[in-house]
Design a protein around this motif. Structure first.
Motif, PDB file in Angstrom:
ATOM      1  N   GLU A   1       0.826  -1.205   0.000  1.00 12.65           N
ATOM      2  CA  GLU A   1       0.000   0.000   0.000  1.00 12.65           C
ATOM      3  C   GLU A   1       0.862   1.258   0.000  1.00 12.65           C
ATOM      4  N   GLN A   2       1.975   1.228   0.737  1.00 14.47           N
ATOM      5  CA  GLN A   2       2.880   2.380   0.747  1.00 14.47           C
ATOM      6  C   GLN A   2       3.504   2.586  -0.628  1.00 14.47           C
ATOM      7  N   ILE A   3       3.892   1.485  -1.270  1.00 21.26           N
ATOM      8  CA  ILE A   3       4.460   1.587  -2.618  1.00 21.26           C
ATOM      9  C   ILE A   3       3.418   2.131  -3.588  1.00 21.26           C
ATOM     10  N   GLN A   4       2.195   1.630  -3.500  1.00 22.67           N
ATOM     11  CA  GLN A   4       1.127   2.134  -4.374  1.00 22.67           C
ATOM     12  C   GLN A   4       0.917   3.625  -4.171  1.00 22.67           C
ATOM     13  N   ASN A   5       0.842   4.046  -2.927  1.00 27.63           N
ATOM     14  CA  ASN A   5       0.623   5.464  -2.632  1.00 27.63           C
ATOM     15  C   ASN A   5       1.775   6.321  -3.137  1.00 27.63           C
ATOM     16  N   ALA A   6       3.000   5.876  -2.916  1.00 25.33           N
ATOM     17  CA  ALA A   6       4.166   6.627  -3.381  1.00 25.33           C
ATOM     18  C   ALA A   6       4.200   6.690  -4.904  1.00 25.33           C
ATOM     19  N   THR A   7       3.863   5.578  -5.557  1.00 25.17           N
ATOM     20  CA  THR A   7       3.835   5.549  -7.022  1.00 25.17           C
ATOM     21  C   THR A   7       2.770   6.498  -7.556  1.00 25.17           C
ATOM     22  N   ASN A   8       1.594   6.470  -6.968  1.00 26.94           N
ATOM     23  CA  ASN A   8       0.520   7.366  -7.409  1.00 26.94           C
ATOM     24  C   ASN A   8       0.917   8.830  -7.230  1.00 26.94           C
ATOM     25  N   GLU A   9       1.537   9.148  -6.100  1.00 27.23           N
ATOM     26  CA  GLU A   9       1.970  10.528  -5.853  1.00 27.23           C
ATOM     27  C   GLU A   9       3.031  10.946  -6.865  1.00 27.23           C
ATOM     28  N   MET A  10       4.012  10.045  -7.118  1.00 22.34           N
ATOM     29  CA  MET A  10       5.056  10.365  -8.077  1.00 22.34           C
ATOM     30  C   MET A  10       4.475  10.540  -9.472  1.00 22.34           C
ATOM     31  N   GLN A  11       3.527   9.707  -9.869  1.00 22.50           N
ATOM     32  CA  GLN A  11       2.921   9.830 -11.192  1.00 22.50           C
ATOM     33  C   GLN A  11       2.144  11.134 -11.314  1.00 22.50           C
ATOM     34  N   THR A  12       1.457  11.518 -10.249  1.00 17.34           N
ATOM     35  CA  THR A  12       0.719  12.773 -10.280  1.00 17.34           C
ATOM     36  C   THR A  12       1.675  13.941 -10.500  1.00 17.34           C
TER      37      THR A  12
ATOM     38  N   GLN B   1       2.920   4.651 -18.979  1.00 13.85           N
ATOM     39  CA  GLN B   1       2.742   4.365 -17.554  1.00 13.85           C
ATOM     40  C   GLN B   1       1.853   3.141 -17.345  1.00 13.85           C
ATOM     41  N   ASN B   2       0.801   2.994 -18.146  1.00 14.64           N
ATOM     42  CA  ASN B   2      -0.071   1.818 -18.016  1.00 14.64           C
ATOM     43  C   ASN B   2       0.692   0.535 -18.313  1.00 14.64           C
ATOM     44  N   THR B   3       1.555   0.560 -19.334  1.00 15.90           N
ATOM     45  CA  THR B   3       2.347  -0.619 -19.679  1.00 15.90           C
ATOM     46  C   THR B   3       3.265  -1.004 -18.536  1.00 15.90           C
ATOM     47  N   LEU B   4       3.965  -0.028 -17.968  1.00 17.69           N
ATOM     48  CA  LEU B   4       4.890  -0.325 -16.881  1.00 17.69           C
ATOM     49  C   LEU B   4       4.171  -0.773 -15.630  1.00 17.69           C
ATOM     50  N   ASN B   5       3.040  -0.161 -15.331  1.00 19.07           N
ATOM     51  CA  ASN B   5       2.334  -0.492 -14.094  1.00 19.07           C
ATOM     52  C   ASN B   5       1.605  -1.819 -14.160  1.00 19.07           C
ATOM     53  N   SER B   6       1.408  -2.363 -15.351  1.00 20.76           N
ATOM     54  CA  SER B   6       0.689  -3.628 -15.462  1.00 20.76           C
ATOM     55  C   SER B   6       1.606  -4.835 -15.229  1.00 20.76           C
ATOM     56  N   SER B   7       2.898  -4.594 -15.110  1.00 21.85           N
ATOM     57  CA  SER B   7       3.839  -5.691 -14.925  1.00 21.85           C
ATOM     58  C   SER B   7       4.211  -5.859 -13.461  1.00 21.85           C
ATOM     59  N   GLY B   8       5.193  -6.715 -13.199  1.00 21.35           N
ATOM     60  CA  GLY B   8       5.561  -7.060 -11.828  1.00 21.35           C
ATOM     61  C   GLY B   8       6.664  -6.212 -11.232  1.00 21.35           C
ATOM     62  N   MET B   9       7.326  -6.770 -10.222  1.00 23.09           N
ATOM     63  CA  MET B   9       8.336  -6.051  -9.450  1.00 23.09           C
ATOM     64  C   MET B   9       9.511  -5.596 -10.313  1.00 23.09           C
TER      65      MET B   9
ATOM     66  N   GLN C   1       9.459  -4.678 -13.346  1.00 26.23           N
ATOM     67  CA  GLN C   1       9.036  -3.475 -14.046  1.00 26.23           C
ATOM     68  C   GLN C   1       8.973  -2.286 -13.086  1.00 26.23           C
ATOM     69  N   MET C   2       8.618  -2.540 -11.823  1.00 20.44           N
ATOM     70  CA  MET C   2       8.574  -1.454 -10.846  1.00 20.44           C
ATOM     71  C   MET C   2       9.975  -0.875 -10.643  1.00 20.44           C
ATOM     72  N   LYS C   3      10.953  -1.753 -10.564  1.00 21.85           N
ATOM     73  CA  LYS C   3      12.336  -1.307 -10.416  1.00 21.85           C
ATOM     74  C   LYS C   3      12.762  -0.508 -11.651  1.00 21.85           C
ATOM     75  N   ALA C   4      12.426  -1.000 -12.823  1.00 16.68           N
ATOM     76  CA  ALA C   4      12.767  -0.304 -14.069  1.00 16.68           C
ATOM     77  C   ALA C   4      12.054   1.043 -14.139  1.00 16.68           C
TER      78      ALA C   4
END
Length: 140
Positions: free
Chosen positions: A29-40, A104-112, A114-117
Motif C-alpha cells: 500500500e505504501q508503494i502504491q501510494n508513493a507511485t501514485n503521488e510520483m505519477q501525479t 505508464q499503463n504498460t509499466l504499471n501492469s507488470s511485476g516487481m 518493471q517497478m524497479k525499471a
C-alpha cells in the motif's frame, strides 16, 4: 510429537505467516501510494513542459532522456523509444499526453522487475530535466 504440540506448531506458523502477510500488505500500500503521488507530480511536470516548451525542446528532452536510459543499460525499453518517436511525429500536446498514459499503463501492469525499471526511468527523467532546466527544477 503430541497432537497438542502439532497444533501449537501449526498455530505458531499461521501467526508468523499472518504477520508476514500484514507486513507485505502495508508495504504494498505504501508503494502504491508513493507511485501514485510520483505519477501525479510527473504528470504535472509533463503537462507544464508540453504547454511551455516547443516541440523541438520536447524532442531534445526525449532524446536526452532516452540516451540516459540507454547509458544505464535499459535498452530493453525499445517500445518506449518507438512510442516516443510516434508522439514526436504527431507534434501535438494530446499525443504527448497519450504517450505518457500508455507508457505508464504498460509499466504499471507488470511485476516487481518493471517497478524497479520504472523507478530507474523516473530517476533518469529527473536527471535529464535537471540538466536541461537546472534553475526551474531546484527547490528552495
Amino acid at each position: 510429537m503430541t497432537s497438542e504440540e502439532k497444533s501449537y506448531e501449526w498455530d505458531s506458523l499461521w501467526q508468523e505467516y499472518s504477520k508476514s502477510l500484514a507486513n507485505w500488505k502495508t508495504m504494498f500500500e505504501q508503494i502504491q501510494n508513493a507511485t501514485n503521488e510520483m505519477q501525479t507530480k510527473f504528470n504535472d511536470v509533463w503537462e507544464k513542459a508540453t504547454k511551455e516548451s516547443s516541440v523541438d525542446t520536447m524532442k531534445l528532452f526525449g532524446e536526452n532522456w532516452q540516451k540516459a536510459l540507454n547509458d544505464v543499460g535499459m535498452k530493453s525499453f525499445k517500445e518506449f523509444g518507438e512510442s516516443w518517436q510516434k508522439s514526436l511525429n504527431a507534434s501535438n500536446t494530446s499525443t504527448f499526453k497519450q504517450f505518457v498514459e500508455n507508457w505508464q499503463n504498460t509499466l504499471n501492469s507488470s511485476g516487481m522487475e518493471q517497478m524497479k525499471a520504472y523507478g530507474e526511468m523516473m530517476k533518469k527523467f529527473a536527471e535529464t530535466w535537471n540538466s536541461m532546466w537546472p534553475n526551474k527544477s531546484k527547490t528552495s
